[in-house]
Scaffold this active site. Structure first.
Site, PDB file in Angstrom:
ATOM      1  N   ASP A 111       0.808  -1.223   0.000  1.00 29.61           N
ATOM      2  CA  ASP A 111       0.000   0.000   0.000  1.00 29.61           C
ATOM      3  C   ASP A 111       0.836   1.267   0.000  1.00 29.61           C
ATOM      4  O   ASP A 111       0.363   2.321  -0.427  1.00 29.61           O
ATOM      5  CB  ASP A 111      -0.907   0.049   1.240  1.00 29.61           C
ATOM      6  CG  ASP A 111      -2.117  -0.845   1.112  1.00 29.61           C
ATOM      7  OD1 ASP A 111      -2.612  -1.012  -0.007  1.00 29.61           O
ATOM      8  OD2 ASP A 111      -2.571  -1.373   2.149  1.00 29.61           O
ATOM      9  N   ASP A 125      -5.802  -6.211   1.324  1.00 32.11           N
ATOM     10  CA  ASP A 125      -6.966  -6.349   0.446  1.00 32.11           C
ATOM     11  C   ASP A 125      -6.629  -7.094  -0.838  1.00 32.11           C
ATOM     12  O   ASP A 125      -7.524  -7.403  -1.629  1.00 32.11           O
ATOM     13  CB  ASP A 125      -7.530  -4.967   0.093  1.00 32.11           C
ATOM     14  CG  ASP A 125      -8.283  -4.343   1.251  1.00 32.11           C
ATOM     15  OD1 ASP A 125      -8.981  -5.088   1.965  1.00 32.11           O
ATOM     16  OD2 ASP A 125      -8.173  -3.117   1.444  1.00 32.11           O
ATOM     17  N   GLU A 162      -0.569  -8.188  19.590  1.00 32.89           N
ATOM     18  CA  GLU A 162       0.010  -6.969  20.145  1.00 32.89           C
ATOM     19  C   GLU A 162      -0.733  -5.771  19.571  1.00 32.89           C
ATOM     20  O   GLU A 162      -0.500  -5.366  18.437  1.00 32.89           O
ATOM     21  CB  GLU A 162       1.506  -6.875  19.814  1.00 32.89           C
ATOM     22  CG  GLU A 162       2.171  -5.627  20.367  1.00 32.89           C
ATOM     23  CD  GLU A 162       2.791  -4.745  19.297  1.00 32.89           C
ATOM     24  OE1 GLU A 162       3.219  -3.627  19.629  1.00 32.89           O
ATOM     25  OE2 GLU A 162       2.845  -5.167  18.130  1.00 32.89           O
ATOM     26  N   ASP A 167      -5.576   0.204   4.017  1.00 31.10           N
ATOM     27  CA  ASP A 167      -6.567  -0.719   4.562  1.00 31.10           C
ATOM     28  C   ASP A 167      -7.418   0.056   5.560  1.00 31.10           C
ATOM     29  O   ASP A 167      -6.899   0.771   6.427  1.00 31.10           O
ATOM     30  CB  ASP A 167      -5.883  -1.907   5.251  1.00 31.10           C
ATOM     31  CG  ASP A 167      -5.138  -2.796   4.259  1.00 31.10           C
ATOM     32  OD1 ASP A 167      -5.484  -2.775   3.069  1.00 31.10           O
ATOM     33  OD2 ASP A 167      -4.212  -3.506   4.684  1.00 31.10           O
ATOM     34  N   ASP A 212       2.230  -9.577  15.634  1.00 28.25           N
ATOM     35  CA  ASP A 212       2.798  -8.241  15.761  1.00 28.25           C
ATOM     36  C   ASP A 212       1.911  -7.172  15.132  1.00 28.25           C
ATOM     37  O   ASP A 212       1.291  -7.398  14.084  1.00 28.25           O
ATOM     38  CB  ASP A 212       4.175  -8.240  15.071  1.00 28.25           C
ATOM     39  CG  ASP A 212       4.913  -6.927  15.209  1.00 28.25           C
ATOM     40  OD1 ASP A 212       5.177  -6.528  16.350  1.00 28.25           O
ATOM     41  OD2 ASP A 212       5.222  -6.305  14.169  1.00 28.25           O
ATOM     42  N   ASP A 254      -2.783   2.410   9.148  1.00 26.26           N
ATOM     43  CA  ASP A 254      -2.347   1.247   8.378  1.00 26.26           C
ATOM     44  C   ASP A 254      -0.827   1.257   8.230  1.00 26.26           C
ATOM     45  O   ASP A 254      -0.156   0.256   8.470  1.00 26.26           O
ATOM     46  CB  ASP A 254      -3.028   1.261   7.010  1.00 26.26           C
ATOM     47  CG  ASP A 254      -2.624   0.078   6.133  1.00 26.26           C
ATOM     48  OD1 ASP A 254      -2.082  -0.907   6.661  1.00 26.26           O
ATOM     49  OD2 ASP A 254      -2.861   0.137   4.919  1.00 26.26           O
TER      50      ASP A 254
END
Length: 518
Positions: free
Chosen positions: A196, A242, A299, A221, A269, A232
């Site tokens: 992205d 996606d 997390e 996202d 993570d 994101d």
């Protein structure tokens, strides 16, 4: 307005309540925290500044029997794959399929050792009845093999929904060919359209920029934390959850990773930066494909119970989370010089509101000194903090390697001698009904009444962040006449339980005592 509720109305409300409660799936925290009838305890077996000597898997291998003797029932291992360099802790994830097997990034081994050494360590843990949790880093990839020319726009780092430039071409590190591994284990190759965005344009070399990619279907996202508008993007090349090829590849890898190492669970993570439904579905897929009801803890690093609850709801409560709000309560208490109201130590925490989804911890690799989220609990308060996580009924506690073995690079001493008695208390005595005495600004305590499955079990924990003192607490009428002592050694002398099952337990200033019938 006064509401009238008859029997039918009451039953309707009760039924609705039960439907809400039963819609929350069973979580494995309860299973792990009470491992085969004994208290379960996880250890995070690494800290950020371990030596880059390739011997960490060997250390873990030789330490397995000792960990078992201390009551450790599960070990969270560090990211086991090839990072962006040999010294990479593993969070600059380069090749998730290279566990120290191929010559890539100038090395065969990882910071921790080779694949064969890793597998030997896992075998040693399993032979000692210790479960193994793998770290999972799916948010981003680092150490790309080559750049690609990509159309992008710059966004405001403080509001990633705000575009601050028009569209132009950047040179992004997004090509991952894995020349040392080739097609072994997976033939998938990563390209720009699997991501992205990035924070570096090789052609312009400007700092403090975040670039959002343009192209078909390209956007941040959307199902992520709302900090900075849309959180994101975190670091490196941000993976596009996606993209169907990405979803399929990461699912395949999760199954491969589980089966290759025989994992029993995961620590996932940076989930607040990952599409929430992706994490939910990934966990479900790996569980289904492997036929194992894998433990999973995420997390979600935010001192905000509401945001964490929203995440748990969006992921259908199908895994647990680290109790970050509790960590910050412990940190703030340690920094308050005796002025923290200990009655409120559990306020706003996951373990208070959702104990079956809480993995409690004192510190970890992100909160340790010189890390981005540094919030290291002060040394004097560490024994109190570990008593708060290890001797109570609620939550699944994790012990940090850096606390237990120290952080030599930063002069942090090993606290093994302080933590071992608390681990012993958890392993042998912390069973049965819990009675809370969280009723004083400085001095708080609780008791466990023990159970028949663990002869001689039961304890009384008392602590103070200020002056010393004492507190009458109930431990059970069946304990009458027993003579208890402090397993930590902080207090000398004994306490005799009276005929009604009460004892007058004492504690030093700025200290903790755990009284048991030794």
């Amino acid at each position: 307005m006064k509401m009238r509720t008859g029997k039918k109305g009451f039953l309707s409300i009760l039924l609705a309540f039960l439907l809400v409660i039963t819609s929350i799936p069973f979580t494995l925290v309860d299973v792990e925290a009470h491992h085969n009838g004994t208290n379960g305890t996880m250890m995070q077996y690494f800290e950020w500044y371990l030596p880059n000597d390739g011997n960490h898997w060997n250390r873990l291998n030789s330490d397995a029997s000792n960990l078992k003797s201390k009551g450790i029932t599960a070990v969270w291992i560090p990211p086991a794959w090839k990072g962006a360099s040999q010294n990479d802790v593993g969070y600059g994830a380069y090749d998730l399929y290279d566990l120290g097997e191929f010559n890539q990034k100038g090395t065969v081994r990882t910071k921790y050792g080779t694949r064969s050494q890793l597998q030997a360590a896992v075998t040693s843990l399993k032979n000692n009845g210790i479960q193994v949790y793998g770290d999972v880093v799916m948010n981003h990839k680092g150490g790309a093999d080559a750049t690609e020319m990509v159309r992008a726009v710059e966004v405001n780092p403080n509001n990633r929904n705000q575009e601050v430039t028009g569209e132009y071409t950047i040179e992004a590190w997004t090509r991952f060919d894995f020349p040392g591994r080739g097609n072994t284990h997976s033939s998938f190759k990563w390209r720009w359209y699997h991501f992205d965005g990035v924070d570096w344009d090789q052609s312009r070399r400007l700092n403090n920029r975040i670039y959002k990619f343009r192209g078909h279907g390209k956007a941040w996202d959307w199902e992520v934390d709302t900090e900075n508008g849309n959180y994101d993007y975190l670091m490196y090349a941000d993976i596009d959850m996606d993209h169907p090829e990405v979803v399929n590849e990461l699912r395949n890898w999760g199954v491969w990773y589980t089966n290759t190492l025989g994992l029993d669970g995961f620590r996932i993570d940076a989930v607040k930066h990952i599409k929430y439904s992706f994490t939910r579905d990934w966990i479900n897929h790996v569980r289904s494909a492997t036929g194992k009801n894998m433990f999973a803890v995420a997390e979600f690093w935010k001192n905000d119970l509401g945001a964490i609850e929203n995440y748990l709801q969006k992921t259908n409560w199908n895994h647990s989370v680290f109790d970050v709000p509790l960590h910050y309560n412990l940190y703030n208490a340690s920094k308050s010089g005796g002025n923290y109201d200990m009655r409120n130590i559990f306020n706003g925490t996951v373990v208070q509101r959702h104990p079956s989804h809480a993995v409690t911890f004192v510190d970890n690799h992100d909160s340790q000194p010189e890390e981005a989220l540094e919030s290291f609990v002060e040394e004097w308060f560490k024994p109190l903090a570990y008593a708060l996580t290890l001797t109570r009924e609620q939550g699944y506690p994790s012990v940090f390697y850096g606390d237990y073995y120290g952080i030599p690079t930063h002069g942090v001493p090993a606290m093994r001698s302080k933590i071992d008695p608390i681990l012993e208390a958890r392993q042998k005595y912390a069973y049965g009904k819990q009675n809370d005495y969280l009723d004083h600004h400085n001095i708080i305590g609780w008791t466990r009444e023990g159970n028949t499955a663990h002869p001689n079990s039961g304890l009384a924990t008392i602590m103070s962040d200020g002056a010393g003192g004492s507190k009458w607490m109930f431990v059970g009428r069946n304990k009458a006449g027993q003579v208890w002592s402090d397993i930590t050694g902080n207090r000398t002398g004994t306490v005799t339980i009276n005929a009604d099952g009460w004892g007058n337990f004492s504690v030093n200033g700025g200290s903790v005592s755990i009284w048991v019938n030794k």
